[in-house]
Design a protein around this motif. Sequence first.
Motif, mmCIF file in Angstrom:
data_model
loop_
_atom_site.group_PDB
_atom_site.id
_atom_site.type_symbol
_atom_site.label_atom_id
_atom_site.label_comp_id
_atom_site.label_asym_id
_atom_site.label_seq_id
_atom_site.Cartn_x
_atom_site.Cartn_y
_atom_site.Cartn_z
ATOM 1 N N PRO A 242 0.830 -1.200 0.000
ATOM 2 C CA PRO A 242 0.000 0.000 0.000
ATOM 3 C C PRO A 242 0.865 1.250 0.000
ATOM 4 O O PRO A 242 1.998 1.226 0.481
ATOM 5 C CB PRO A 242 -0.785 -0.115 1.315
ATOM 6 N N PRO A 243 0.360 2.367 -0.545
ATOM 7 C CA PRO A 243 1.136 3.608 -0.512
ATOM 8 C C PRO A 243 1.326 4.100 0.912
ATOM 9 O O PRO A 243 0.490 3.859 1.783
ATOM 10 C CB PRO A 243 0.269 4.582 -1.325
ATOM 11 N N VAL A 244 2.442 4.792 1.145
ATOM 12 C CA VAL A 244 2.741 5.289 2.494
ATOM 13 C C VAL A 244 1.636 6.206 2.983
ATOM 14 O O VAL A 244 1.223 6.147 4.145
ATOM 15 C CB VAL A 244 4.101 6.022 2.499
ATOM 16 N N THR A 245 1.128 7.069 2.095
ATOM 17 C CA THR A 245 0.051 7.982 2.496
ATOM 18 C C THR A 245 -1.194 7.214 2.908
ATOM 19 O O THR A 245 -1.904 7.610 3.844
ATOM 20 C CB THR A 245 -0.291 8.929 1.344
ATOM 21 N N GLY A 246 -1.461 6.111 2.228
ATOM 22 C CA GLY A 246 -2.615 5.287 2.581
ATOM 23 C C GLY A 246 -2.449 4.623 3.933
ATOM 24 O O GLY A 246 -3.393 4.549 4.721
ATOM 25 N N VAL A 247 -1.235 4.150 4.211
ATOM 26 C CA VAL A 247 -0.966 3.521 5.506
ATOM 27 C C VAL A 247 -1.172 4.530 6.626
ATOM 28 O O VAL A 247 -1.820 4.239 7.643
ATOM 29 C CB VAL A 247 0.472 2.963 5.539
ATOM 30 N N LEU A 248 -0.622 5.732 6.459
ATOM 31 C CA LEU A 248 -0.767 6.762 7.493
ATOM 32 C C LEU A 248 -2.225 7.147 7.685
ATOM 33 O O LEU A 248 -2.687 7.332 8.815
ATOM 34 C CB LEU A 248 0.060 7.997 7.119
ATOM 35 N N ALA A 249 -2.979 7.251 6.591
ATOM 36 C CA ALA A 249 -4.390 7.631 6.691
ATOM 37 C C ALA A 249 -5.215 6.562 7.379
ATOM 38 O O ALA A 249 -6.197 6.868 8.063
ATOM 39 C CB ALA A 249 -4.956 7.912 5.299
ATOM 40 N N SER A 250 -4.830 5.307 7.219
ATOM 41 C CA SER A 250 -5.606 4.220 7.809
ATOM 42 C C SER A 250 -5.125 3.855 9.215
ATOM 43 O O SER A 250 -5.676 2.947 9.831
ATOM 44 C CB SER A 250 -5.531 2.968 6.919
ATOM 45 N N GLU A 251 -4.094 4.549 9.699
ATOM 46 C CA GLU A 251 -3.574 4.284 11.037
ATOM 47 C C GLU A 251 -3.488 5.595 11.831
ATOM 48 O O GLU A 251 -2.402 6.024 12.233
ATOM 49 C CB GLU A 251 -2.204 3.617 10.962
ATOM 50 N N PRO A 252 -4.622 6.265 12.066
ATOM 51 C CA PRO A 252 -4.573 7.573 12.739
ATOM 52 C C PRO A 252 -4.011 7.511 14.155
ATOM 53 O O PRO A 252 -3.260 8.393 14.568
ATOM 54 C CB PRO A 252 -6.036 8.030 12.727
ATOM 55 N N ARG A 253 -4.382 6.483 14.919
ATOM 56 C CA ARG A 253 -3.875 6.409 16.293
ATOM 57 C C ARG A 253 -2.377 6.139 16.297
ATOM 58 O O ARG A 253 -1.626 6.765 17.059
ATOM 59 C CB ARG A 253 -4.604 5.314 17.076
ATOM 60 N N SER A 254 -1.936 5.222 15.466
ATOM 61 C CA SER A 254 -0.509 4.908 15.408
ATOM 62 C C SER A 254 0.295 6.121 14.953
ATOM 63 O O SER A 254 1.360 6.421 15.510
ATOM 64 C CB SER A 254 -0.278 3.729 14.450
ATOM 65 N N ALA A 255 -0.203 6.836 13.930
ATOM 66 C CA ALA A 255 0.503 8.018 13.441
ATOM 67 C C ALA A 255 0.585 9.093 14.521
ATOM 68 O O ALA A 255 1.636 9.727 14.713
ATOM 69 C CB ALA A 255 -0.193 8.558 12.196
ATOM 70 N N ALA A 256 -0.540 9.309 15.226
ATOM 71 C CA ALA A 256 -0.545 10.301 16.307
ATOM 72 C C ALA A 256 0.426 9.901 17.413
ATOM 73 O O ALA A 256 1.161 10.749 17.952
ATOM 74 C CB ALA A 256 -1.955 10.460 16.865
ATOM 75 N N ASN A 257 0.457 8.614 17.754
ATOM 76 C CA ASN A 257 1.364 8.146 18.805
ATOM 77 C C ASN A 257 2.829 8.334 18.422
ATOM 78 O O ASN A 257 3.659 8.697 19.267
ATOM 79 C CB ASN A 257 1.098 6.680 19.122
ATOM 80 N N TYR A 258 3.167 8.074 17.154
ATOM 81 C CA TYR A 258 4.551 8.272 16.715
ATOM 82 C C TYR A 258 4.971 9.730 16.925
ATOM 83 O O TYR A 258 6.080 10.011 17.404
ATOM 84 C CB TYR A 258 4.709 7.901 15.238
ATOM 85 N N LEU A 259 4.072 10.648 16.561
ATOM 86 C CA LEU A 259 4.378 12.072 16.731
ATOM 87 C C LEU A 259 4.488 12.435 18.213
ATOM 88 O O LEU A 259 5.383 13.181 18.625
ATOM 89 C CB LEU A 259 3.303 12.919 16.055
ATOM 90 N N TYR A 260 3.566 11.886 19.022
ATOM 91 C CA TYR A 260 3.603 12.162 20.461
ATOM 92 C C TYR A 260 4.886 11.632 21.092
ATOM 93 O O TYR A 260 5.522 12.318 21.906
ATOM 94 C CB TYR A 260 2.393 11.539 21.148
ATOM 95 N N PHE A 261 5.256 10.408 20.748
ATOM 96 C CA PHE A 261 6.453 9.818 21.340
ATOM 97 C C PHE A 261 7.711 10.601 20.932
ATOM 98 O O PHE A 261 8.626 10.801 21.738
ATOM 99 C CB PHE A 261 6.591 8.359 20.911
ATOM 100 N N ALA A 262 7.757 11.038 19.663
ATOM 101 C CA ALA A 262 8.900 11.814 19.199
ATOM 102 C C ALA A 262 8.990 13.135 19.962
ATOM 103 O O ALA A 262 10.073 13.540 20.413
ATOM 104 C CB ALA A 262 8.789 12.067 17.698
ATOM 105 N N LEU A 263 7.848 13.804 20.121
ATOM 106 C CA LEU A 263 7.832 15.070 20.850
ATOM 107 C C LEU A 263 8.198 14.861 22.310
ATOM 108 O O LEU A 263 8.971 15.651 22.890
ATOM 109 C CB LEU A 263 6.451 15.709 20.739
ATOM 110 N N ALA A 264 7.680 13.802 22.927
ATOM 111 C CA ALA A 264 8.011 13.514 24.325
ATOM 112 C C ALA A 264 9.510 13.269 24.489
ATOM 113 O O ALA A 264 10.112 13.690 25.487
ATOM 114 C CB ALA A 264 7.223 12.305 24.815
ATOM 115 N N GLY A 265 10.115 12.619 23.504
ATOM 116 C CA GLY A 265 11.559 12.382 23.557
ATOM 117 C C GLY A 265 12.352 13.679 23.514
ATOM 118 O O GLY A 265 13.335 13.845 24.242
ATOM 119 N N VAL A 266 11.912 14.603 22.648
ATOM 120 C CA VAL A 266 12.601 15.906 22.555
ATOM 121 C C VAL A 266 12.455 16.681 23.858
ATOM 122 O O VAL A 266 13.416 17.279 24.369
ATOM 123 C CB VAL A 266 12.033 16.710 21.366
ATOM 124 N N VAL A 267 11.238 16.677 24.423
ATOM 125 C CA VAL A 267 10.996 17.396 25.677
ATOM 126 C C VAL A 267 11.816 16.786 26.809
ATOM 127 O O VAL A 267 12.415 17.509 27.624
ATOM 128 C CB VAL A 267 9.495 17.376 26.028
#
Length: 315
Positions: A242-267
């Motif tokens: 599947p296209p990367v954009t399709g994977v991200l669109a179909s995995e909203p919770r996982s995508a949000a968590n990746y961003l949250y975890f990355a931000l938490a790591g920076v903080v």
Amino acid sequence: MERVAKTLKKYFIPHQGNDHKPHFLRPRTTSVILAGILFLEIAFLLNAFYVYPTSDFLASILPLVLVNETNLRREGQDLAPLKASAQLERAAQMKADDMAAKGYFAHVTPEGNTPWYFLDKAGYVFSTAGENLAVNFFDSKDVAEAWMNSAGHRANILNSKYTEIGIATAHGIYEGRETVFVVQFFGTPARAVAPISPTKLSVIPKAQAQEIPAGDPNESFLEAVNENAQETPSLAPVAEKPPVTGVLASEPRSAANYLYFALAGVVAAALLLKIFIKIRIQHPVLIANGILIIMVILTATLTNEFLSSSLTQIL
């Protein structure tokens, strides 16, 4: 490069030039970060409860993503990938549409038709077949994980006898809320078979002594064997990605968590630098700002986890 180094030092390293107050933890930056988290969370909730249950784009991309997720898990067990079958997809679509139209979620329809009824309507003659169902999910990875965490559904996904797969979705109302019904059919096509009769279709229950209680009627429809049929040889399929954009669109919770975890790591990194580089010069407000951001991220992550699991069902 020198400008980047100066910027990083200004925002993360306490030193005399920033009055030992890294800009990343100052109130202004904290406010921007918290606003960004709020925006991301609102976007996630809108996607989960409005866009996902109604979007035709997601309805078309989700099956492809789930086929890929299924084959990834088979690959992890050294099993051959499953080939997408147009007939199985038609059967899955008919079953999904039937559940959506009638508002039920079960292997057997209100009229008493088993999953194999839809395979027959699609013209799919099988030697072995199985069905997995899901409803009220809004993250494709969560669907795959839920199936893998159930003994019977995992047995279907990792069944070495299957060679083909078909997945479809349908929008509908279930238990008073708009949702997406997911149907996953597995099969091995047959050759030179006589018409299927009830006496020649043996149902194989799985894992009755494990996660699913003995006598559970739903377990009976996870796999069926047509005793009149012989398996037809199947060439090794090339799994479609599947296209990367399709994977991200179909995995909203996982995508949000990746961003949250990355931000938490920076903080967390900014907090450690603030506390330990100039350990004798501390600013409690800045430390409190960092802790506040991490707590908000943790709250958003746990909220999304709860929303993702509170209503979901598999069969």
